[in-house]
Design an enzyme around this catalytic site. Structure first.
Site, PDB file in Angstrom:
ATOM      1  N   TYR A 105       0.804  -0.849   0.169  1.00 20.93           N
ATOM      2  CA  TYR A 105       0.738   0.209  -0.451  1.00 20.93           C
ATOM      3  C   TYR A 105       0.516   0.786  -0.067  1.00 20.93           C
ATOM      4  CZ  TYR A 105      -3.600   3.770   1.591  1.00 20.93           C
ATOM      5  OH  TYR A 105      -4.010   4.583   2.124  1.00 20.93           O
ATOM      6  N   ASP A 144       9.366   2.521   0.123  1.00 16.95           N
ATOM      7  CA  ASP A 144       8.623   3.637   1.208  1.00 16.95           C
ATOM      8  C   ASP A 144       8.222   3.230   2.195  1.00 16.95           C
ATOM      9  OD1 ASP A 144       6.459   4.225   1.978  1.00 16.95           O
ATOM     10  OD2 ASP A 144       4.644   3.443   0.401  1.00 16.95           O
ATOM     11  N   LYS A 195       4.240   8.488   9.217  1.00 17.51           N
ATOM     12  CA  LYS A 195       3.678   7.876  10.448  1.00 17.51           C
ATOM     13  C   LYS A 195       4.771   8.986  11.777  1.00 17.51           C
ATOM     14  CE  LYS A 195       0.625   4.565   8.764  1.00 17.51           C
ATOM     15  NZ  LYS A 195       0.794   3.884   7.502  1.00 17.51           N
TER      16      LYS A 195
HETATM   17  C1  PLP Z   1       0.182   5.096   6.179  1.00 15.42           C
HETATM   18  C2  PLP Z   1       0.810   4.403   4.706  1.00 15.42           C
HETATM   19  C3  PLP Z   1       0.911   5.333   3.641  1.00 15.42           C
HETATM   20  C4  PLP Z   1      -0.053   6.448   3.038  1.00 15.42           C
HETATM   21  O1  PLP Z   1       0.437   7.350   4.734  1.00 15.42           O
HETATM   22  P1  PLP Z   1      -0.816   7.874   4.823  1.00 15.42           P
HETATM   23  O2  PLP Z   1       0.042   8.961   5.972  1.00 15.42           O
HETATM   24  O3  PLP Z   1      -2.062   7.384   5.744  1.00 15.42           O
HETATM   25  O4  PLP Z   1      -1.148   8.710   3.861  1.00 15.42           O
HETATM   26  C5  PLP Z   1       1.762   4.785   2.743  1.00 15.42           C
HETATM   27  N1  PLP Z   1       1.670   4.183   2.362  1.00 15.42           N
HETATM   28  C6  PLP Z   1       2.879   3.127   3.257  1.00 15.42           C
HETATM   29  C7  PLP Z   1       4.015   1.787   3.533  1.00 15.42           C
HETATM   30  C8  PLP Z   1       1.771   3.560   4.612  1.00 15.42           C
HETATM   31  O5  PLP Z   1       1.698   2.206   5.671  1.00 15.42           O
END
Ligand code: PLP
Length: 433
Positions: A143, A238, A271
């Site tokens: 994701y 990511d 995060k």
């Molecule tokens: C949480 C997450 C996102 C999206 O971040 P948001 O702040 O919720 O938009 C993208 N990539 C990864 C791997 C994530 O865990």
């Protein structure tokens, strides 16, 4: 027990679609009533009925220090007194950028934004702008936020591009997104042979936390990196979830231990770097980052980007995690949780396995760790739901869906872990009957 939660949920559903502002919070996968959080402190939160839970979500990762860490709280309160938002640069943004770059040497420059979605979306635009190519490659089960081009599942073959996974995303928008199986080197090589010269970037969750917890194998990361270099595509890590969560230098540092000299071309963060405030970032090599406006032709902007309160929160959080022994202690606790759960499952005769890195973990009702999304999706839902609700009743809050990772914080104690393991032991006994 859950009267007030239920009442709030009914009220919420009248004014907010599904009663929530992000779908997983609605408990749709596990059933039952979501717990409305009243307050949180350390490793715990209290719901609307005043019931306490040991929190293994920590806002889906950001709360690595636990809730309400005194140093972070003080920094946020102090910053708030000086103003909430200016739309003009501040010293704190520079400090945070410097702090991030000092910890993650693959990046020469970084741009601050407000959410992981925004960071991922901007990184892709930059990769496309910098390479002059349109196509991107991602992996099933990873994701990267909810930007249109990333809400896509695999097409029917390697030569075909993806299909939208959400209504409202036109097929034309995902026609440049190629989706492959995670950890499948052969498929990767075939895809590069067909499309390598058209690829702007390959984006990956190095340790995927959005299909529970699945590591990319070292050979897979190595091959991705080699092929990107050979074909001139950018390799984008990511690390919105793994960034400062699994190691001080993030997941890329974990892979560099096995692949000497390894660095991704770009990194997406979120995060933990905001410590619970809306803050995310993307960065990479100077030549690529200088393609961004106002220096270069790739447009990107944000009214609240580099917000002064959020940057104070992020800076205070990074200061705490940079203290000696932080990750050793966090990692030890996470491993002890997983080995405790394993021992209880073994006692009950239940197939179980788990894995962790730093303060991030996952577990499965399988004998062996899964390697890709298709395998994760064969998890017995009913079994997971029994575990989830069994733990919830016993005051332990894990992710309300089997395809999500779990998170340990510095505030969790050995006693919290023992309580969690005992609660899981009770539920495993019920499951084995
Ligand atoms: C949480 C997450 C996102 C999206 O971040 P948001 O702040 O919720 O938009 C993208 N990539 C990864 C791997 C994530 O865990």
């Amino acid at each position: 027990m859950t009267d007030r939660n239920l009442e709030l949920f009914e009220r919420a559903k009248r004014v907010i679609p599904g009663g929530v502002n992000s779908p997983v919070r609605a408990f749709k996968a596990v059933g039952g009533t979501p717990r409305f959080v009243q307050r949180a402190q350390g490793a715990y939160f209290w719901d609307a009925d005043g019931k306490r839970y040991i929190d293994y979500i920590g806002s889906w990762g950001p709360m690595i220090l636990g809730h309400g860490h005194p140093a972070v709280l003080e920094a946020v309160q102090k910053a708030a007194l000086d103003g909430f938002s200016f739309g003009a640069p501040t010293e704190r943004e520079v400090e945070l950028a410097e702090a991030i770059l000092a910890l993650v040497p693959s990046m020469d420059m970084v741009r601050l934004v407000s959410s992981g979605t925004e960071a991922g979306m901007s990184a892709i635009r930059l990769a496309r702008g910098a390479t002059g190519r349109s196509k991107i490659l991602k992996f099933e089960g990873c994701y990267h936020g909810h930007a249109d081009a990333l809400l896509v599942k695999a097409g029917s073959g390697l030569a075909t591009f993806g299909n939208p996974t959400s209504a409202g995303v036109p097929p034309e928008v995902v026609q440049h997104t190629l989706v492959l199986e995670y950890n499948n080197i052969q498929q990767l090589e075939e895809a590069f042979a067909l499309h390598g010269k058209e690829l702007a970037c390959v984006m990956i969750e190095p340790i995927a936390g959005n299909m529970n917890f699945v590591r990319a194998s070292v050979p897979f990361i190595k091959r991705c990196s080699e092929l990107c270099t050979e074909y001139g595509a950018l390799f984008v890590f990511d690390e919105v979830m793994t960034g400062f969560r699994v190691a001080p230098g993030s997941a890329q540092q974990v892979y560099a231990r096995s692949i000497p000299g390894f660095e991704p071309d770009m990194t997406v963060m979120g995060k933990v770097i905001g410590g619970g405030m809306p803050l995310a970032a993307f960065g990479g090599k100077r030549a690529v980052m200088e393609q961004l406006a106002p220096l270069g032709p790739v447009y990107q902007a944000g009214t609240l980007s580099g917000n002064p309160v959020a940057t104070a929160c992020g800076l205070a959080t990074l200061a705490e995690i940079s203290k000696p022994g932080f990750y050793e202690d966090l990692g030890r606790k996470t491993r002890s949780l997983i080995s405790g759960l394993q021992a209880e499952a073994d006692k009950a005769g239940i197939d179980f396995c788990g894995d962790s890195e730093g303060g991030m973990f996952g577990f499965f009702f399988f004998k062996e760790l899964p390697q890709n999304y298709a395998k994760v999706m064969t998890t017995d839902n009913a079994r997971f739901n029994t575990l989830f609700h069994g733990l919830l009743d016993r005051g332990v809050y894990i992710a309300p869906a089997l395809y999500e990772a779990g998170f340990m914080s510095a505030a969790h104690t050995d006693a919290d872990i023992a309580e969690t393991v005992a609660a899981a032991g009770d539920v495993f006994k019920l499951l084995s009957k």
